[in-house]
Design a protein around this motif. Structure first.
Motif, PDB file in Angstrom:
ATOM      1  N   VAL A 100       0.874  -1.196   0.000  1.00 58.71           N
ATOM      2  CA  VAL A 100       0.000   0.000   0.000  1.00 58.71           C
ATOM      3  C   VAL A 100       0.899   1.231   0.000  1.00 58.71           C
ATOM      4  N   PRO A 101       0.403   2.360  -0.479  1.00 59.06           N
ATOM      5  CA  PRO A 101       1.232   3.572  -0.448  1.00 59.06           C
ATOM      6  C   PRO A 101       1.479   4.044   0.985  1.00 59.06           C
ATOM      7  N   TRP A 102       2.536   4.787   1.139  1.00 55.47           N
ATOM      8  CA  TRP A 102       2.860   5.355   2.443  1.00 55.47           C
ATOM      9  C   TRP A 102       1.763   6.322   2.860  1.00 55.47           C
ATOM     10  N   ALA A 103       1.471   6.298   4.140  1.00 54.94           N
ATOM     11  CA  ALA A 103       0.442   7.215   4.659  1.00 54.94           C
ATOM     12  C   ALA A 103       1.010   8.624   4.701  1.00 54.94           C
TER      13      ALA A 103
END
Length: 105
Positions: A100-103
């Motif tokens: 998942v992409p970085w928050a």
């Protein structure tokens, strides 16, 4: 000059007589045809310790020295070569990558 009998073995795929030699460049084992041939692109020699060594016949070193004979690599003449590895055109699974992409904060 031919390799001595104790160097001879058979190819597991096609059953042809071959010899195993060490490459002079990096010391890896390479199968060569047991029968010498003028069309060969390898120069094979037996060292004093009985080990076969092989080098490529190149434009820089085209001559066959005394004690050497020409041979073909068995990969070039095997009648039942191993199947070629396909280059996967699809995407490979990544390992060690966050799914998942970085928050963002």
């Amino acid at each position: 000059m031919k390799p001595s009998r104790h160097h001879l073995t058979r190819c597991r795929r096609c059953g042809a007589p071959i010899c195993w030699a060490l490459t002079s460049a990096n010391g890896r084992r390479q199968p060569i045809d047991a029968e010498p041939t003028e069309a060969g692109n390898l120069a094979v020699m037996q060292a004093a310790d009985g080990v076969l060594y092989v080098r490529a016949v190149t434009a820089a070193r085209p001559e066959i020295r005394p004690g050497e004979w020409q041979a073909m690599p068995h990969h070039a003449t095997c009648t039942s070569p191993p199947p070629r590895r396909s280059s996967s055109s699809g995407q490979r699974a990544r390992s060690g990558v966050r799914p998942v992409p970085w928050a963002q904060r």
